[in-house]
Design an enzyme around this catalytic site. Sequence first.
Site, short mmCIF file in Angstrom:
data_model
loop_
_atom_site.label_atom_id
_atom_site.label_comp_id
_atom_site.label_asym_id
_atom_site.label_seq_id
_atom_site.Cartn_x
_atom_site.Cartn_y
_atom_site.Cartn_z
N ASP A 546 -9.69 32.37 23.99
CA ASP A 546 -9.42 32.77 22.60
C ASP A 546 -9.19 34.29 22.59
O ASP A 546 -9.40 34.97 23.60
CB ASP A 546 -10.65 32.39 21.76
CG ASP A 546 -10.36 32.40 20.27
OD1 ASP A 546 -9.22 32.67 19.86
OD2 ASP A 546 -11.31 32.13 19.50
N ASP A 622 -6.33 30.16 13.52
CA ASP A 622 -7.29 29.99 12.45
C ASP A 622 -6.63 29.60 11.14
O ASP A 622 -6.39 30.43 10.26
CB ASP A 622 -8.11 31.28 12.29
CG ASP A 622 -8.87 31.60 13.57
OD1 ASP A 622 -8.99 30.70 14.43
OD2 ASP A 622 -9.34 32.74 13.73
#
Length: 743
Positions: A546, A622
């Site tokens: 990430d 996200d």
Amino acid sequence: MKFLFGNLKFSKASVQTKFYLFFLLYFIVSALVVTAVKRQDFKTCEQSSFCKRNRAYADRLTANHSLISPYSVIQDSIIIKDGIISGDLINSENNLIFIFELHLLEIGAARVRINEKNPLKPRYDKAKDWALVQDPSYTLEYTLISSKPDVTSLSFGKERKQAVSIYHSPFRVEFLVNDVPIITLNDRGFLNIEHLRKQVAPGLVDQSNGENDKIIDDENDLDKGLWKETFNGKEDSKPNGPESIGLDISFPGFSHVYGIPEHASSLSLKETRGGDDSYSDPYRLYNLDVFEYEVDNPMALYGSIPFMMAHRKGASAAVLWLNAAETWIDITKNKEDKHRLSSLLGFGKLTPTSTSAHWISESGVIDVFAFLGPTTSDIFYQYGLLTGFTALPQSFAIAYHQCRWNYLNQEDVAEVDENFDKYDIPYDVIWLDIEHTDGKKYFTWDSVKFPTPEKMQNNIGIKGRKMVTIVDPHIKIDDNYYIYKEAKDLDIFVKEPDDRVYDGWCWPGSSSWVDFTNPSAQEWLIKKFAFDQYKGSTEYLFTWNDMNEPSVFNGPEITMPKDLIHHGGWEHRNLHNIYGVAYHSATSKGLINRSNPPRRPFVLSRAFFAGSQRYGAIWTGDNFAKWDHLAIATPMLLTIGISGLPFSGADVGGFFGNPDTELLVRWYQAGAFQPFFRAHAHIDTKRREPWLFGDPYTGYIRDIIRERYALLPLWYTLFHEASTTGMPIIRYHIISLIYISFP
Ligand SMILES: *[C@@H]1O[C@H](CO)[C@@H](O)[C@H](O)[C@H]1NC(C)=O
Ligand SMILES: *[C@@H]1O[C@H](CO)[C@@H](O)[C@H](O)[C@H]1NC(C)=O
């Protein structure tokens, strides 16, 4: 698809209509939603000086039809040898000389490279080392058609059906298939290479060397930002001054173009310089961590693939603009009124007839691949031969994944795992986000919450299941942390211009970033995944990369300053968009190398570039638990798929916010038909494991996950096809097929 459309039976056509109505509704809803992205954190073209200069350059040419591109081929400079046509270009505005090369490639594509002939110092040209499988070989199957003073033309390919014409003055390159032009470079004259120059004193440029540069005018808006620019109070020192490149690439006869992910936008790219429903900014490619991104927007997101495809009945064409620096792309369409009567009378609807893209990158060299098809499947294959095909995953990776930030401890993991069995819902992988570590130090475990990680993994592994842990590229500055200590001793961190190790802010607090473009850093990270290195890891454990844009909380636009220094002395500005894939590559190789014989890895990455498909899956970052985010996932994933990276998905349920039960169920029903199928949620959201909703909702979710499992052989076949032919995995007729098979 009984869940989407109730119990009614639909013909294929009516399903298609419903499908579109469904999405139309989402887009109407989306227009009404107030969004939370902090637009002011991110630059517009106007705030990025090279983008603004190149747009102004284009505007000047567009406004005055008697102006033409100043670049032309120097008489008698063209040489044709072994599949390469090369020559010199001169820019009549400053008399600088450039070298161009056109490579005719065996894979059925051509490559155009343009660089300064005598640059002050080398310009960055290493994006190819990350994106391409290897340097493509040249074809010797070509015939010179004409070599006149004003044009050089060749036909190529086995049957000589492809051709290229290089027009000399102004310089323009046209690719043809069966005598029909399909791709044109510099048709509108926007070719612009800002040559490297010396700043002798602030505001003054060295004019020796035959350069007719004007003196920088501080009052002139366009000259501001040539040698320094500031955004939101953060200064970019720009020691190399202006070094951008720009070029227009047109697709004559094509009314639609696709590709250039990642944007939360439509499949067919919109115009950006006026026109119906157009954007005012160009599409931007600059890997960024955009908090609560907005849908229907050309703003940059986490990944970048500078690949664009045009398609119409009977013809397809595509380009790869191989550049890893910040890039902006303006899209315009030529339009005509195709109805004779209304066109004579001067009213009626205009139909687009051609599409043109203006590519603008902050630095580097011009390196463009033209894929000539003729079919889209040919292009997927040609692009796959060049940048690699999707690595075939293990079958667990295409099954259902259960994630949240965070499963709290080993008891929580065991309970979630048992509940899947209790409620008879299949799943293959449980994920642990950043809280599993000791203080956000990756490759470590929180010894209170996860005291026996091997036992935990074996408990799920024995049932045939797997676990994924997150491993991010920011390294907590702490001499007692072995990873930090080793990287520091190896001197593989990204540096400040003054050679100090850069430190910035991320999850662990003060952190440094390993420079994965350094071969020693690659080699080091690969070893860190060995079972005896990553303590507490077992063969059941896989990886999630990430924050690899990279995300830097206190950096300009939440990323690294552009004037930081990487291996070889290169500025971050040159290679920003490959940082993520360089990390993904080392991680993936680390997982391959940890077992003997090697096993297929699984690594999910947020950042990506051309070539990322060789290393694993990506997801759309996200997203939000809102209907418009569910809707936008479809065009986003289709776009990423046609850009060579089909192993992709969007967080099921939406990362931010709490979906209501209907939204959650619908999201599972869509996600079950996307290549990477993972539920994920933000730490501040309510728990939403499938059994928490009660029937009928838990039943709906169970049913659709089971349908995913029933279709796993189809998915695996599609992945195999993608891994050998480059065909995208989600595509229209597959969607229709599924609708027909499951009415
Ligand atoms: C257009 O360009 C030509 C050639 O440089 C110049 O002579 C002319 O003045 C320009 N026209 C306008 C309106 O700027
Ligand atoms: C890969 O593994 C082998 C042994 O299994 C080891 O010798 C080699 O150094 C490893 N490669 C890298 C790059 O770590």
